[in-house]
Design an enzyme around this catalytic site. Structure first.
Site, PDB file in Angstrom:
ATOM      1  N   GLY A  55      44.441  17.213 -40.519  1.00  0.00           N
ATOM      2  CA  GLY A  55      43.634  18.103 -40.983  1.00  0.00           C
ATOM      3  C   GLY A  55      44.138  19.403 -41.820  1.00  0.00           C
ATOM      4  N   TYR A  83      48.052  16.866 -37.890  1.00  0.00           N
ATOM      5  CA  TYR A  83      47.191  18.212 -37.214  1.00  0.00           C
ATOM      6  C   TYR A  83      46.953  17.951 -35.878  1.00  0.00           C
ATOM      7  CZ  TYR A  83      44.203  21.916 -36.632  1.00  0.00           C
ATOM      8  OH  TYR A  83      43.448  23.237 -36.198  1.00  0.00           O
ATOM      9  N   HIS A 172      52.024  10.174 -41.065  1.00  0.00           N
ATOM     10  CA  HIS A 172      50.671   9.527 -41.132  1.00  0.00           C
ATOM     11  C   HIS A 172      50.835   8.070 -40.990  1.00  0.00           C
ATOM     12  CE1 HIS A 172      48.039  12.918 -42.072  1.00  0.00           C
ATOM     13  NE2 HIS A 172      49.129  13.346 -42.495  1.00  0.00           N
ATOM     14  N   LYS A 372      32.776  -1.158 -46.798  1.00  0.00           N
ATOM     15  CA  LYS A 372      32.317  -2.099 -47.899  1.00  0.00           C
ATOM     16  C   LYS A 372      32.916  -3.603 -47.608  1.00  0.00           C
ATOM     17  CE  LYS A 372      30.182  -2.931 -51.720  1.00  0.00           C
ATOM     18  NZ  LYS A 372      28.871  -2.197 -52.128  1.00  0.00           N
TER      19      LYS A 372
END
Ligand code: XMP
Length: 517
Positions: A55, A83, A172, A372
């Site tokens: 974040g 975060y 990440h 999707k």
């Protein structure tokens, strides 16, 4: 019940990617904003594991987001990312400080110790590539934790408390620039949390069919079919669930691509045997659009006319209790906004908004939990043709917004349709269709002089657009080779009467939009 993982969102740009990775590994998960996660909601959701996202805020600042304390009392594994790692440390008794060494982009970590997260990919002493994006960093670990990887800017790049099964990473793992990231996440969900990975499209299909039956009972459902992927999959799924209680209404605006209307009718009426109302409303749409050149007015007129026609056809059918819609997961995720305030409307998108209230119908939205490409997988699972399921997105207002700055006429639609079909045929023949997010021709409001054979021509110019994108929010133009473009231009000019010049659009989004209007 299938295993569920809860992703607590702190507003990272890439939170959705965590969900993608988890689902790709066969585990169902949902994203909930941090401020909606409470003890009660946690008990209700009953996650098998919790992931705390990254974040933009700083844990060091007062009043910034925290995870509900109950997250750490559930007895299930918790993984904090960026975060998420920092707030976990701050909440469990460690220290976070503003870093003097910010790390953005590619970075390397040294693997300091073995860890369940690294199983099969990283081992002690290794140097591994990751993707970092942080200013603050953890400087003291909470009791029970040990450090398992370090980087130049983050002495605690990865940490573990094996007893409580709490893990944290400063980098990440959800982005592709962390090459082993997907496996690290899988190690967490499967290895640490013990999820079975049995969430498949076949399972989803069966589960959703049962849900729809329970929701609809003996009621009648109406579904607007557009020929696009989402509404097609909704129709096929509902038909399987409730058979003749479903009626599909296909409003042909006359603004569709070559052969599209015929395909909708042949697939759904002839092959699937679905109750289908096919209303050719092209005259009406063209009449309403007469003399209109402004993009927003075009959109509004088309949207309003669509709703009128749809409503009229629904009434003729004898009304319905439910309206089925192809709402997808990205539309329902409540994102955490740190900026606040309404965003600017760039284009007013057309949908059947307002209809359920006007007609007093309840909503059936069987795709609300899917991304999707999961919708595409479900479509294949349901037996829809590949070219329908893999189709590029097509805007509701159709070809009307690909004839920019001009009045829409039947002739222009005809010219554009042919040019577009030639372009897409060549893209398919070159094997490029699936590598492109969207490709289409645009009929420009300009005539240019040419020479064809021995005579002078004075015809329209057309532009070709092709972009790559992951969600339509940003896009890059597709770098065709010149020989390909030359071939397409040649064919269009030779085969489409009315066009004598072809250009290629090399604008990215932003600053351009994908469509020209
Ligand atoms: P833009 O042109 O805004 O388009 O970059 C982003 C994506 O949205 C599609 N689009 C629309 N879809 N109604 C729709 O249903 C609309 O009015 C509309 N306008 C744009 C566009 O084709 C692209 O995929």
């Amino acid at each position: 019940m299938t295993d569920r993982v809860l992703i607590v969102d702190f507003g990272s740009q890439v939170t959705q990617l965590i969900a993608r990775r988890v689902r790709e590994s066969g585990v169902y998960c949902e994203i909930h904003p941090f401020n909606r996660v409470t003890g009660a909601s946690l008990r209700d959701f009953a996650p098998r594991a919790v992931i705390l996202s990254g974040g933009p805020a700083s844990v060091v600042d007062i009043g910034t987001p925290r995870a509900a304390d109950e997250v750490f009392a559930l007895g299930v594994p918790v993984l904090g990312i960026c975060y998420g790692q920092q707030t976990m440390c701050a909440q469990l008794g460690g220290t976070v400080e503003p870093g003097d060494h910010r790390e953005f982009g590619r970075a390397w970590v040294e693997v300091a110790d073995e860890c369940a997260l690294f199983h099969g990919v990283w081992s002690k002493g290794g140097r591994e590539q990751v993707w970092m994006s942080h200013g603050d960093r953890v400087t003291a670990l909470p009791p029970g934790f040990r450090v398992v990887a370090t980087s130049e800017g983050a002495p605690f790049a990865a940490i573990a408390d094996d007893a409580r099964r709490f893990y944290g990473v400063q980098f990440h793992p959800e982005v592709v620039h962390t090459p082993h990231g997907a496996q690290l996440l899988r190690n967490f969900t499967h290895g640490v949390a013990g999820c079975s990975g049995d969430w498949t499209m076949a399972a989803f299909r069966a589960q959703e069919i049962a849900k729809v039956r329970a929701q609809v009972g003996g009621g009648r459902v109406i579904c607007g079919l557009s020929g696009g992927v989402d509404s097609s999959v909704v129709a096929a799924l509902l038909h399987e669930a409730i058979g003749d209680q479903l009626t599909c209404v296909f409003v042909d605006t006359g603004l569709m691509r070559l052969g599209e209307a015929d395909q909708v009718v042949s697939v759904f009426r002839d092959r699937f045997n679905i109750n289908l109302v096919h209303r050719d409303a092209s005259e009406l749409f063209l009449a309403k659009l007469e003399g209109v050149t402004d993009p927003e007015r075009k959109r509004k007129i088309i949207g309003a006319t669509f709703i009128d026609v749809f409503e009229e056809e629904a009434r003729k059918v004898g009304g319905a209790d439910f309206l089925a819609q192809g709402t997808l997961y990205p539309d329902v995720i409540e994102s955490v906004s740190f900026i606040g305030g309404p965003s600017v409307t760039i284009k007013s998108h057309h949908n059947v908004g307002g209809l359920p209230e006007r007609m007093n119908m309840k909503l059936v939205e069987p795709l609300r939990e899917l991304f999707k490409d999961e919708v595409r997988a479900l479509g294949r699972e349901l037996g829809l043709p590949d070219d329908m399921v893999g189709r590029h997105p097509f805007p509701g207002p159709g070809l009307a917004i690909r004839i920019p700055g001009q009045e829409i006429t039947r002739d222009k639609l005809e010219i554009l349709r042919k040019a577009d079909a030639v372009y897409l045929e060549e893209i398919r023949a070159a094997g490029l269709y699936d590598a492109i997010w969207q490709a289409f021709a645009v009929l420009l409001p300009v005539r240019t002089v040419g020479v064809m054979g021995d005579s002078r021509s004075y015809d329209y110019a057309c532009a070709l657009r092709a972009v790559t994108s992951t969600d339509g929010m940003t896009a890059d133009f597709y770098p065709f080779d010149m020989a390909f473009l030359g071939r397409v231009a040649n064919r269009i000019i030779n085969e489409v009467k009315g066009i004598n010049r072809v250009t290629f659009d090399v604008t990215s989004k932003p600053p351009g939009t994908i469509e020209w209007e």
